[in-house]
Design a protein around this motif. Structure first.
Motif, PDB file in Angstrom:
ATOM      1  N   LEU A 210     -33.786  27.487  63.695  1.00 15.33           N
ATOM      2  CA  LEU A 210     -34.462  28.451  64.564  1.00 15.33           C
ATOM      3  C   LEU A 210     -34.919  27.776  65.851  1.00 15.33           C
ATOM      4  N   ARG A 211     -35.490  26.598  65.751  1.00 17.17           N
ATOM      5  CA  ARG A 211     -35.937  25.870  66.937  1.00 17.17           C
ATOM      6  C   ARG A 211     -34.769  25.555  67.864  1.00 17.17           C
ATOM      7  N   GLN A 212     -33.646  25.172  67.308  1.00 20.46           N
ATOM      8  CA  GLN A 212     -32.484  24.855  68.134  1.00 20.46           C
ATOM      9  C   GLN A 212     -32.036  26.067  68.947  1.00 20.46           C
ATOM     10  N   LYS A 213     -32.097  27.235  68.342  1.00 20.73           N
ATOM     11  CA  LYS A 213     -31.672  28.446  69.043  1.00 20.73           C
ATOM     12  C   LYS A 213     -32.705  28.877  70.087  1.00 20.73           C
ATOM     13  N   ILE A 214     -33.977  28.670  69.788  1.00 18.50           N
ATOM     14  CA  ILE A 214     -35.021  28.978  70.766  1.00 18.50           C
ATOM     15  C   ILE A 214     -34.876  28.084  71.989  1.00 18.50           C
ATOM     16  N   GLU A 215     -34.613  26.803  71.764  1.00 16.53           N
ATOM     17  CA  GLU A 215     -34.546  25.834  72.864  1.00 16.53           C
ATOM     18  C   GLU A 215     -33.357  26.071  73.795  1.00 16.53           C
ATOM     19  N   LYS A 216     -32.397  26.870  73.348  1.00 16.51           N
ATOM     20  CA  LYS A 216     -31.269  27.190  74.219  1.00 16.51           C
ATOM     21  C   LYS A 216     -31.669  28.132  75.349  1.00 16.51           C
ATOM     22  N   VAL A 217     -32.790  28.862  75.167  1.00 16.17           N
ATOM     23  CA  VAL A 217     -33.198  29.828  76.187  1.00 16.17           C
ATOM     24  C   VAL A 217     -34.543  29.501  76.820  1.00 16.17           C
ATOM     25  N   GLY A 218     -35.295  28.542  76.249  1.00 15.74           N
ATOM     26  CA  GLY A 218     -36.592  28.247  76.845  1.00 15.74           C
ATOM     27  C   GLY A 218     -37.385  27.239  76.042  1.00 15.74           C
ATOM     28  N   PRO A 219     -38.662  27.087  76.364  1.00 22.60           N
ATOM     29  CA  PRO A 219     -39.517  26.107  75.690  1.00 22.60           C
ATOM     30  C   PRO A 219     -39.738  26.443  74.220  1.00 22.60           C
ATOM     31  N   GLN A 220     -40.126  25.430  73.469  1.00 21.13           N
ATOM     32  CA  GLN A 220     -40.368  25.603  72.042  1.00 21.13           C
ATOM     33  C   GLN A 220     -41.686  26.337  71.795  1.00 21.13           C
ATOM     34  N   VAL A 221     -41.668  27.302  70.885  1.00 10.46           N
ATOM     35  CA  VAL A 221     -42.868  28.084  70.592  1.00 10.46           C
ATOM     36  C   VAL A 221     -43.304  27.934  69.134  1.00 10.46           C
ATOM     37  N   ILE A 222     -42.533  27.217  68.339  1.00 12.73           N
ATOM     38  CA  ILE A 222     -42.907  26.980  66.941  1.00 12.73           C
ATOM     39  C   ILE A 222     -43.339  25.533  66.786  1.00 12.73           C
ATOM     40  N   GLN A 223     -44.552  25.347  66.334  1.00 10.57           N
ATOM     41  CA  GLN A 223     -45.129  24.013  66.238  1.00 10.57           C
ATOM     42  C   GLN A 223     -45.358  23.618  64.784  1.00 10.57           C
ATOM     43  N   THR A 224     -45.186  22.322  64.531  1.00 11.00           N
ATOM     44  CA  THR A 224     -45.483  21.774  63.205  1.00 11.00           C
ATOM     45  C   THR A 224     -46.947  21.368  63.142  1.00 11.00           C
ATOM     46  N   VAL A 225     -47.618  21.791  62.110  1.00  8.93           N
ATOM     47  CA  VAL A 225     -48.981  21.343  61.844  1.00  8.93           C
ATOM     48  C   VAL A 225     -48.872  20.368  60.680  1.00  8.93           C
ATOM     49  N   TRP A 226     -48.936  19.097  60.984  1.00  6.76           N
ATOM     50  CA  TRP A 226     -48.623  18.067  60.002  1.00  6.76           C
ATOM     51  C   TRP A 226     -49.506  18.166  58.765  1.00  6.76           C
ATOM     52  N   GLY A 227     -48.848  18.111  57.615  1.00  6.56           N
ATOM     53  CA  GLY A 227     -49.560  18.179  56.353  1.00  6.56           C
ATOM     54  C   GLY A 227     -49.910  19.582  55.908  1.00  6.56           C
ATOM     55  N   VAL A 228     -49.599  20.577  56.756  1.00  5.91           N
ATOM     56  CA  VAL A 228     -49.950  21.962  56.411  1.00  5.91           C
ATOM     57  C   VAL A 228     -48.717  22.863  56.453  1.00  5.91           C
ATOM     58  N   GLY A 229     -48.120  23.014  57.634  1.00  5.95           N
ATOM     59  CA  GLY A 229     -46.980  23.913  57.757  1.00  5.95           C
ATOM     60  C   GLY A 229     -46.595  24.142  59.205  1.00  5.95           C
ATOM     61  N   TYR A 230     -46.466  25.420  59.594  1.00  7.80           N
ATOM     62  CA  TYR A 230     -45.986  25.770  60.926  1.00  7.80           C
ATOM     63  C   TYR A 230     -46.830  26.895  61.531  1.00  7.80           C
ATOM     64  N   LYS A 231     -46.802  26.959  62.873  1.00 10.14           N
ATOM     65  CA  LYS A 231     -47.456  28.059  63.562  1.00 10.14           C
ATOM     66  C   LYS A 231     -46.682  28.421  64.816  1.00 10.14           C
ATOM     67  N   PHE A 232     -46.886  29.637  65.266  1.00  7.49           N
ATOM     68  CA  PHE A 232     -46.319  30.123  66.528  1.00  7.49           C
ATOM     69  C   PHE A 232     -47.402  30.033  67.606  1.00  7.49           C
ATOM     70  N   ASP A 233     -47.044  29.442  68.737  1.00  9.33           N
ATOM     71  CA  ASP A 233     -48.013  29.344  69.843  1.00  9.33           C
ATOM     72  C   ASP A 233     -47.248  29.243  71.151  1.00  9.33           C
ATOM     73  N   ASP A 234     -47.306  30.308  71.942  1.00 10.83           N
ATOM     74  CA  ASP A 234     -46.654  30.282  73.263  1.00 10.83           C
ATOM     75  C   ASP A 234     -47.674  30.366  74.393  1.00 10.83           C
ATOM     76  N   SER A 235     -48.923  30.035  74.081  1.00 11.60           N
ATOM     77  CA  SER A 235     -49.997  30.186  75.078  1.00 11.60           C
ATOM     78  C   SER A 235     -49.848  29.238  76.265  1.00 11.60           C
ATOM     79  N   GLU A 236     -49.149  28.125  76.062  1.00 13.33           N
ATOM     80  CA  GLU A 236     -48.977  27.178  77.165  1.00 13.33           C
ATOM     81  C   GLU A 236     -47.545  27.155  77.697  1.00 13.33           C
ATOM     82  N   VAL A 237     -46.756  28.133  77.314  1.00 19.90           N
ATOM     83  CA  VAL A 237     -45.378  28.206  77.782  1.00 19.90           C
ATOM     84  C   VAL A 237     -45.363  28.759  79.196  1.00 19.90           C
ATOM     85  N   SER A 238     -44.540  28.175  80.040  1.00 21.81           N
ATOM     86  CA  SER A 238     -44.379  28.672  81.408  1.00 21.81           C
ATOM     87  C   SER A 238     -43.174  29.574  81.470  1.00 21.81           C
ATOM     88  N   GLN A 239     -43.113  30.341  82.530  1.00 23.95           N
ATOM     89  CA  GLN A 239     -41.974  31.243  82.707  1.00 23.95           C
ATOM     90  C   GLN A 239     -40.698  30.464  82.974  1.00 23.95           C
TER      91      GLN A 239
END
Length: 239
Positions: A210-239
């Motif tokens: 999923l990350r590879q396909k997202i990165e083909k069109v823009g910045p990464q929006v899925i982040q790893t939270v080490w030791g826990v799991g994953y989260k979605f965060d696009d609050s710091e993404v630029s246009q």
């Protein structure tokens, strides 16, 4: 349910046939990769589920999976493997398997996986069949828009192309609750619809693609939270 089981071990097929009949399912069995692929290609729209052994004569399971996915991105596919190799399992998921079960396995475990995967596939079809709502998108964040009816996701108004059903469901699940951290176990429950008998590497492999396909069109929006799991965060993404 109409199942295609591609499995070279006839004793395994005979055992599963009894369990399939008990569920009221119709099953076709093929014992090598080429005949299994031919059975699929002869009627690709008729199968509700495919179980595919990794180690097959004539044509190996990886090759069969690639050829199946070249024809259908959505037919539910569970890979069966006797190999205790993480790399084989991850590769199988990356080329399009929705899930895998390692041999030797309990027939009840395979039945449960099949039911869960089939249930998710039916839910996806029902969403597409629903009449249009007034709102065009079902999840909207600062930079991502997702439409369940069309099964399309956009990052900065650019289509994220080639998402498999599970990749789309993962993105939608995460994007519905930005910044909320989801454990792998919770994602297995929400996206794959099963709990304790799931393998967390299933989630990791799908997140990677999923990350590879997202990165083909823009910045990464899925982040790893080490030791826990994953989260979605696009609050710091630029246009």
């Amino acid at each position: 349910m109409k199942i295609l089981m591609i499995e070279d071990n006839e004793s395994v097929s005979e055992m599963m046939e009894m369990f399939f009949l008990n569920e009221g399912w119709e099953a076709t069995f093929k014992y090598d990769g080429q005949s299994g692929l031919d059975a699929f290609l002869n009627a690709p729209d008729t199968w509700d589920m495919i179980t595919l052994d990794l180690n097959l004569p004539e044509l190996d399971g990886m090759s069969v999976a690639r050829k199946i996915r070249a024809v259908s991105k959505t037919v539910p596919l569970i890979m069966l493997t006797a190999r205790d190799s993480e790399s084989d399992q991850v590769i199988g998921l990356e080329i399009g398997a929705d899930d895998y079960v390692t041999k030797p396995f309990s027939p009840l475990t395979l039945i449960a996986r099949i039911k869960a995967l089939h249930r998710r596939a039916e839910q996806a079809e029902q969403v597409i069949a629903q009449p249009e709502n007034k709102e065009e998108y079902d999840a909207v964040t600062d930079h991502v828009k997702i439409n369940l009816k069309t099964r399309e996701a956009y990052l900065n108004n650019k289509l994220i192309e080639g998402l498999t059903p599970k990749e789309f469901d993962l993105l939608f699940t995460l994007a519905k609750k930005p910044k909320q951290v989801f454990s792998r176990e919770k994602l297995l429950e929400l996206v794959w619809d099963y709990q304790y008998f799931g393998d967390e590497r299933t989630v990791d492999a799908h997140i990677k693609k999923l990350r590879q396909k997202i990165e083909k069109v823009g910045p990464q929006v899925i982040q790893t939270v080490w030791g826990v799991g994953y989260k979605f965060d696009d609050s710091e993404v630029s246009q």
